[in-house]
Motif scaffolding. Structure first.
Motif, mmCIF file in Angstrom:
data_model
loop_
_atom_site.group_PDB
_atom_site.id
_atom_site.type_symbol
_atom_site.label_atom_id
_atom_site.label_comp_id
_atom_site.label_asym_id
_atom_site.label_seq_id
_atom_site.Cartn_x
_atom_site.Cartn_y
_atom_site.Cartn_z
ATOM 1 N N GLY A 1 0.810 -1.212 0.000
ATOM 2 C CA GLY A 1 0.000 0.000 0.000
ATOM 3 C C GLY A 1 0.841 1.257 0.000
ATOM 4 O O GLY A 1 0.509 2.234 -0.687
ATOM 5 N N GLN A 2 1.926 1.265 0.757
ATOM 6 C CA GLN A 2 2.804 2.433 0.797
ATOM 7 C C GLN A 2 3.483 2.657 -0.556
ATOM 8 O O GLN A 2 3.587 3.785 -1.033
ATOM 9 C CB GLN A 2 3.863 2.257 1.891
ATOM 10 C CG GLN A 2 3.307 2.336 3.303
ATOM 11 C CD GLN A 2 4.353 1.983 4.338
ATOM 12 O OE1 GLN A 2 4.909 0.878 4.345
ATOM 13 N NE2 GLN A 2 4.637 2.933 5.223
ATOM 14 N N ARG A 3 3.945 1.587 -1.170
ATOM 15 C CA ARG A 3 4.572 1.709 -2.490
ATOM 16 C C ARG A 3 3.569 2.215 -3.517
ATOM 17 O O ARG A 3 3.897 3.061 -4.358
ATOM 18 C CB ARG A 3 5.129 0.352 -2.932
ATOM 19 C CG ARG A 3 6.415 -0.064 -2.237
ATOM 20 C CD ARG A 3 6.802 -1.486 -2.646
ATOM 21 N NE ARG A 3 8.037 -1.906 -2.025
ATOM 22 C CZ ARG A 3 9.213 -1.986 -2.637
ATOM 23 N NH1 ARG A 3 9.295 -1.656 -3.926
ATOM 24 N NH2 ARG A 3 10.292 -2.382 -2.007
ATOM 25 N N ALA A 4 2.353 1.697 -3.436
ATOM 26 C CA ALA A 4 1.331 2.102 -4.401
ATOM 27 C C ALA A 4 0.990 3.575 -4.238
ATOM 28 O O ALA A 4 0.835 4.299 -5.228
ATOM 29 C CB ALA A 4 0.080 1.240 -4.239
ATOM 30 N N TRP A 5 0.895 4.042 -2.990
ATOM 31 C CA TRP A 5 0.581 5.458 -2.771
ATOM 32 C C TRP A 5 1.694 6.339 -3.317
ATOM 33 O O TRP A 5 1.430 7.328 -4.011
ATOM 34 C CB TRP A 5 0.376 5.744 -1.287
ATOM 35 C CG TRP A 5 -0.016 7.173 -1.048
ATOM 36 C CD1 TRP A 5 -1.280 7.690 -0.998
ATOM 37 C CD2 TRP A 5 0.873 8.286 -0.879
ATOM 38 N NE1 TRP A 5 -1.232 9.059 -0.807
ATOM 39 C CE2 TRP A 5 0.074 9.453 -0.735
ATOM 40 C CE3 TRP A 5 2.264 8.407 -0.836
ATOM 41 C CZ2 TRP A 5 0.618 10.715 -0.550
ATOM 42 C CZ3 TRP A 5 2.814 9.673 -0.651
ATOM 43 C CH2 TRP A 5 1.998 10.809 -0.514
ATOM 44 N N LEU A 6 2.946 5.991 -3.022
ATOM 45 C CA LEU A 6 4.072 6.800 -3.473
ATOM 46 C C LEU A 6 4.166 6.795 -4.991
ATOM 47 O O LEU A 6 4.379 7.855 -5.610
ATOM 48 C CB LEU A 6 5.372 6.294 -2.855
ATOM 49 C CG LEU A 6 6.651 7.029 -3.258
ATOM 50 C CD1 LEU A 6 6.550 8.522 -2.967
ATOM 51 C CD2 LEU A 6 7.863 6.425 -2.540
ATOM 52 N N ALA A 7 3.984 5.638 -5.605
ATOM 53 C CA ALA A 7 4.037 5.562 -7.065
ATOM 54 C C ALA A 7 2.932 6.409 -7.688
ATOM 55 O O ALA A 7 3.154 7.093 -8.696
ATOM 56 C CB ALA A 7 3.930 4.106 -7.515
#
Length: 208
Positions: free
Chosen positions: A184-190
């Motif tokens: 989820g964190q990677r998806a938000w940052l991307a």
């Protein structure tokens, strides 16, 4: 006490508080706050791995009156106008102009800078990026708390800020914390980078 007509150079000696000292200073504050900058990444990683020239604390613009009261015995200076290389005093009772995002703090006129407050925007229960209002995060997800009770900015949000002008220390922070980000964190940052900085070099590395 602060000279309300004072203007000082933005550059000057720093003796930054540690995150623990900042937490002690802000204990009992009636507004939310989060350790930001490189220290936030280190708190997420769980260890110290580089030096820091200052200490950033993220706060919300809507809490500025409470913030000013909490620091009533400190000398506070505003980067106004931003980027000019000078700071002007923030007297009690003044509402901050919308373009002011940074407040430099020292305990007394002859003391070094200890804390930099970074003011961000909020819309009810959402944090709103001052760089692009399309980038948002629920306030409940904006930060985390260490085992010793220190609030800090979630690493994906801190990396979003670091991405605009990547320096050597930002690359170090990225490399150290990205393996710890969940899906989820990677998806938000991307998503945030793709919206504001399409083609950024970190986007492909977030997929690895």
């Amino acid at each position: 006490m602060i000279n309300t007509n004072a203007t000082v150079l933005a550059r000057g000696p720093w003796a930054p508080l540690s995150p623990q000292e900042a937490a002690e200073l802000l204990a009992g504050a009636d507004f939310p706050w989060w350790i930001a900058g490189g220290y936030a990444i280190e708190l997420a990683v769980g260890e110290t791995y580089r030096e820091h020239s200052d200490l950033d604390v993220l706060v919300l613009r809507r809490d500025q009156a409470r913030i000013r009261r909490h620091f009533d015995r400190w000398d506070l200076f505003l980067a106004d106008p931003p980027g000019a290389g000078t700071l002007r005093a923030w007297p009690e009772g003044e509402d901050l102009p919308g373009q002011v995002h940074d407040v430099w703090c020292c305990r007394a006129p002859d003391e070094p800078w200890s804390v930099q407050l970074m003011l961000d925007e909020a819309d009810t229960d959402e944090w709103v990026s001052r760089r692009d209002a399309r980038v948002r995060r629920r306030l409940a997800q904006l930060g985390r708390v260490t085992s010793t009770g220190i609030p800090y900015l979630s690493p994906e949000v801190q990396l979003f800020y670091k991405a605009e002008n990547v320096r050597a220390k930002d690359e170090i922070d990225f490399e150290r914390v990205v393996p710890l980000l969940d899906v989820g964190q990677r998806a938000w940052l991307a998503s945030a980078l793709g919206l504001v900085l399409p083609g950024h070099a970190w986007l492909d590395r977030l997929k690895a």
